[in-house]
Design a protein around this motif. Sequence first.
Motif, PDB file in Angstrom:
ATOM      1  N   CYS A 273      -5.737   5.353  -1.820  1.00 42.79           N
ATOM      2  CA  CYS A 273      -5.459   4.277  -3.001  1.00 42.79           C
ATOM      3  C   CYS A 273      -6.237   4.515  -3.877  1.00 42.79           C
ATOM      4  O   CYS A 273      -7.610   4.107  -3.575  1.00 42.79           O
ATOM      5  CB  CYS A 273      -4.896   3.038  -2.407  1.00 42.79           C
ATOM      6  N   CYS A 276      -7.813   0.483  -4.340  1.00 37.30           N
ATOM      7  CA  CYS A 276      -8.648  -0.383  -3.437  1.00 37.30           C
ATOM      8  C   CYS A 276      -9.442   0.915  -2.420  1.00 37.30           C
ATOM      9  O   CYS A 276     -10.236   0.287  -1.681  1.00 37.30           O
ATOM     10  CB  CYS A 276      -7.698  -0.880  -2.321  1.00 37.30           C
ATOM     11  N   GLY A 280      -7.016  -0.970   1.263  1.00 39.20           N
ATOM     12  CA  GLY A 280      -5.413  -1.913   1.305  1.00 39.20           C
ATOM     13  C   GLY A 280      -5.304  -3.146   0.307  1.00 39.20           C
ATOM     14  O   GLY A 280      -6.313  -3.876   0.008  1.00 39.20           O
ATOM     15  N   CYS A 281      -4.284  -2.756  -0.605  1.00 42.41           N
ATOM     16  CA  CYS A 281      -4.021  -3.817  -1.684  1.00 42.41           C
ATOM     17  C   CYS A 281      -2.639  -3.925  -1.914  1.00 42.41           C
ATOM     18  O   CYS A 281      -1.848  -3.168  -1.308  1.00 42.41           O
ATOM     19  CB  CYS A 281      -4.820  -3.246  -3.029  1.00 42.41           C
ATOM     20  N   CYS A 284      -0.804  -0.608  -2.768  1.00 40.39           N
ATOM     21  CA  CYS A 284      -0.478   0.664  -1.762  1.00 40.39           C
ATOM     22  C   CYS A 284       0.109  -0.212  -0.679  1.00 40.39           C
ATOM     23  O   CYS A 284       0.413   0.514   0.454  1.00 40.39           O
ATOM     24  CB  CYS A 284      -1.890   1.302  -1.496  1.00 40.39           C
TER      25      CYS A 284
HETATM   26 ZN   LIG Z   1      -4.641  -0.008  -2.489  1.00 38.75          ZN
END
Ligand SMILES: [Zn+2]
Length: 349
Positions: A273, A276, A280-281, A284
């Motif tokens: 991604c 991030c 993880g965000c 995504c």
């Molecule tokens: Zn992300």
Amino acid sequence: MSKIVQQDILQQLQQLQRVAQTALAQANTTEATREWYSEYLSRKGRLTSILRNLGSLSAEERPLVGKVANEVKAVLENALQERQTSIAQAELEAVRRAESVDVTLPGRPQNLGKLHITTRVLRDIYAIFTAMGFQIYDSPEVETDEYNFQLLNIPPGHPARDMWDTFYTTTPGLILRTHTSPGQIHAMREYAPEPIRVILPGKCYRYEAVDASHESMFYQVEGLAIGKHITFSDLKGVLINFANQMYGEGRKARFRKSYFPFTEPSVEMDIECVLCGGKGCPVCKYSGWLEMLGAGMVHPRVLQNGGYDPTEFSGFAFGMGPDRIALQKYGIDDIRYFFTNDARLFERV
Ligand SMILES: [Zn+2]
């Protein structure tokens, strides 16, 4: 007695001339000179009222007074004309100065337009692939069912057609293409049996329920390479090189197995991604990965439909969505902004 009257009138005329000249020098507008004329030279003015007394003079006295009166009148009329000319010039000059351009002022900046984000991403894609020896191949947006589906190994009734609901023209069998893949057949049929490396960009159409990530018109860039010894390693090498140039060197990529009717085997390629960095965000969906494209080795039946002998030739193909890449690259959360003509969208890039 009458001598005194003559002297009197002559004096009055000289005095009138002085007073009138002083007054004229103070008249600064066209309007003021008109008032001045009416006061001194008009039929009801002061010169006329002095001349009314001519009747009291003898016949010998009148010519001299008349001559002087005419001289005074001529002097004042000339003075008036000069004054009016200079006032008119001054007024014109004032207007010119008020409307003139001051060339010493700094210029106002021009509000320049910008290319659409999708156009910029498309140009980046062209630059990267043409540097790897791919040609840009243009193909039609209106296609036959045969090119859009059948020659790509999607016969009538094939369940995969459910993924590609499209718009139909009033001519039976003629549709708006649902993907750029029919361009593969056009390119193959044009070049077979020569090896080819092409990218096929353009607009595609699907009958979609429009939401934040789906539009009924969108861009795709398809890629196709065909030759005698092309393997899955070539596919990976080309696409990883592309991802490095598009998103920055060293970004992780992964391949997952997938299914497309026109490639075998088929994969999806994800990249780490961009927002991030894999942590993880919301973009995504907290997986750390973004879907980048679909790819695979060209199905032997598709090679054959394009005019290549699948026992001799192999190739790979891939397809990506520049709109989606633009969303990811610039962190935009709704594809519908692309068509709303709001220039603020481009301020952030
Ligand atoms: Zn992300």
